[in-house]
Design an enzyme around this catalytic site. Structure first.
Site, PDB file in Angstrom:
ATOM      1  N   THR A   1      -7.287  -9.147  22.509  1.00 21.75           N
ATOM      2  CA  THR A   1      -5.689  -9.479  23.108  1.00 21.75           C
ATOM      3  C   THR A   1      -5.328 -10.780  22.889  1.00 21.75           C
ATOM      4  O   THR A   1      -4.306 -11.200  22.942  1.00 21.75           O
ATOM      5  CB  THR A   1      -5.770  -8.683  24.666  1.00 21.75           C
ATOM      6  OG1 THR A   1      -5.818  -7.368  24.367  1.00 21.75           O
ATOM      7  CG2 THR A   1      -4.328  -9.053  25.180  1.00 21.75           C
TER       8      THR A   1
ATOM      9  N   SER B   1     -11.603  -4.916  20.307  1.00 17.12           N
ATOM     10  CA  SER B   1     -12.992  -4.938  20.313  1.00 17.12           C
ATOM     11  C   SER B   1     -13.317  -3.598  20.263  1.00 17.12           C
ATOM     12  O   SER B   1     -14.483  -3.240  20.305  1.00 17.12           O
ATOM     13  CB  SER B   1     -13.471  -5.728  21.472  1.00 17.12           C
ATOM     14  OG  SER B   1     -13.014  -5.260  22.834  1.00 17.12           O
TER      15      SER B   1
ATOM     16  N   THR C   1     -11.599  -7.937  25.464  1.00 21.73           N
ATOM     17  CA  THR C   1     -12.417  -7.777  26.732  1.00 21.73           C
ATOM     18  C   THR C   1     -12.862  -6.369  26.622  1.00 21.73           C
ATOM     19  O   THR C   1     -13.908  -6.284  27.575  1.00 21.73           O
ATOM     20  CB  THR C   1     -11.291  -7.981  27.696  1.00 21.73           C
ATOM     21  OG1 THR C   1     -10.484  -7.215  27.822  1.00 21.73           O
ATOM     22  CG2 THR C   1     -10.810  -9.491  27.803  1.00 21.73           C
ATOM     23  N   ASP C   2     -12.482  -5.453  26.022  1.00 21.29           N
ATOM     24  CA  ASP C   2     -12.961  -3.777  26.205  1.00 21.29           C
ATOM     25  C   ASP C   2     -14.545  -3.836  25.916  1.00 21.29           C
ATOM     26  O   ASP C   2     -15.000  -2.902  26.837  1.00 21.29           O
ATOM     27  CB  ASP C   2     -12.228  -2.994  25.231  1.00 21.29           C
ATOM     28  CG  ASP C   2     -10.773  -2.825  25.572  1.00 21.29           C
ATOM     29  OD1 ASP C   2     -10.270  -3.408  26.681  1.00 21.29           O
ATOM     30  OD2 ASP C   2     -10.001  -2.177  24.818  1.00 21.29           O
TER      31      ASP C   2
HETATM   32  N1  LIG Z   1      -7.787  -7.423  26.710  1.00 20.27           N
HETATM   33  C1  LIG Z   1      -8.388  -6.942  25.557  1.00 20.27           C
HETATM   34  O1  LIG Z   1      -8.862  -7.618  24.687  1.00 20.27           O
HETATM   35  C2  LIG Z   1      -8.410  -5.418  25.172  1.00 20.27           C
HETATM   36  C3  LIG Z   1      -8.352  -5.028  23.833  1.00 20.27           C
HETATM   37  N2  LIG Z   1      -8.149  -3.678  23.407  1.00 20.27           N
HETATM   38  C4  LIG Z   1      -9.646  -5.496  23.054  1.00 20.27           C
HETATM   39  O2  LIG Z   1     -10.686  -5.162  23.672  1.00 20.27           O
HETATM   40  O3  LIG Z   1      -9.653  -6.088  21.931  1.00 20.27           O
END
Ligand SMILES: NC(=O)C[C@H](N)C(=O)O
Length: 329
Positions: free
Chosen positions: A26, A67, A100-101
């Site tokens: 993100t 991710s 973050t996932d």
């Molecule tokens: N906040 C994030 O980065 C979520 C995103 N879907 C990822 O993990 O790439």
């Protein structure tokens, strides 16, 4: 704050610098008509960041993925890129931008290998909860914090860290606690041991499944994994590592077939200990040949098992690894 300066020196004559490895997530994402997708490369991201002091930056655009869409091969590529950067003595620290996932998996994997190296250089992961084009994106502040941390001598020798939302967490024991809050993570315990795992010559050689257990779960879940060629299974069990007795019989079959089975829990905090019997308790699962991951939760226990099996670890070595992954104090 001073804006980031990008390094423009030949690789043979490098001044001390930081390496920034971008992978997507993100922090690099913009809204499109088909949802938010990573769009920004490292050079664009760096125009939003400061905090590296006098240290110039060398940017490596490694991949551009959400991710959750990472493959195990992608994760091993990221680990390889970090460890390769650390072999350059002029690298003072490494920052990785990542979604973050699955931050808990990648930071843990990199720390498994970093713990086996004699390199005190900080390795800091960061990301964002809000897209780059959100009204108040958190990515720039997180990236700046990560650069400061990578340049900070007090971060040396602490293993992989995650800088986000004004907090710095260790990789071991990390898990995502909020889909939207800027305080995205927590740890099961702040001082877990950091046993290392030898790096396999060519990435991940072993596949490991993670199965979520619940009342009424079908034993076919474990049977399906057993028939699919996996080398190991991690159970995200209930409470302190308990499940339905029907699952225990399948676990016994899996371990008899040579699979490594590790029991973790879906509960965020506390130690997992073999306490309950009754056919589906952790005592029964251990009797069926499973090992208990007392502290690492299922996503990190799975990453550990991928790395351990890829390195050729046997049952005793896997048990030793999980026993050494508890609190050090
Ligand atoms: N906040 C994030 O980065 C979520 C995103 N879907 C990822 O993990 O790439």
């Amino acid at each position: 704050m001073r804006p980031a300066t990008l390094l423009r020196m030949p690789s043979t004559d490098r001044a001390e610098h930081l390496v920034v490895i971008t992978t997507g997530g993100t922090v690099a994402t913009r809204q499109t008509s088909k949802g938010a997708v990573p769009r920004l490369g490292g050079a664009e991201l760096m125009t939003r960041a400061a905090g590296n002091g006098d240290l110039p930056l060398r940017v490596v655009d490694l991949m551009s993925k959400d991710s959750s869409a990472m493959s195990v091969d992608d994760q091993f590529r990221i680990a390889e890129a970090v460890l390769t950067a650390l072999t350059d003595e002029s690298v003072r620290g490494v920052v990785v931008t990542h979604g973050t996932d699955t931050m808990e998996e990648i930071t843990f994997l990199v720390d498994l290998y970093l713990a086996g190296l004699d390199s005190p250089s900080p390795v800091i992961f960061t990301g964002a909860q809000f897209t780059d084009d959100a009204p108040e994106p958190d990515g720039p502040a997180n990236l700046s914090a990560a650069l400061s941390c990578a340049a900070d001598p007090s971060a040396r020798g602490r293993g992989v860290l995650v800088a986000m939302g004004g907090t710095v967490w260790p990789a071991r024991g990390l898990f995502k606690i909020s889909t939207t809050d800027v305080r995205a993570f927590d740890v099961v315990h702040p001082g877990l041991g950091r046993p290392s795992v030898p790096r396999p010559a060519s990435g991940a050689a072993s596949r490991v499944d993670l199965l979520s257990l619940y009342p009424g779960v079908s034993p076919a879940l474990v049977a399906g994994a057993l028939g699919s060629g996996v080398a190991g299974i991690v159970l995200s069990a209930n409470g302190s590592g308990n499940t339905h007795p029907d699952i225990t019989a399948q676990v016994a079959q899996a371990t008899a077939a040579g699979l490594a089975v590790v029991v973790s829990t879906r509960v965020p905090y506390g130690e997992v200990t073999a306490t309950y019997g009754g056919g589906g308790g952790a005592v029964d699962l251990v009797d069926a040949g499973a090992l208990v991951s007392s502290w690492l939760r299922a996503p990190q226990a799975r990453m550990a098992l991928v790395a351990l099996l890829s390195a050729g670890a046997d049952h005793a070595e896997i048990a030793t690894f999980f026993a050494a992954s508890g609190p050090t104090d």
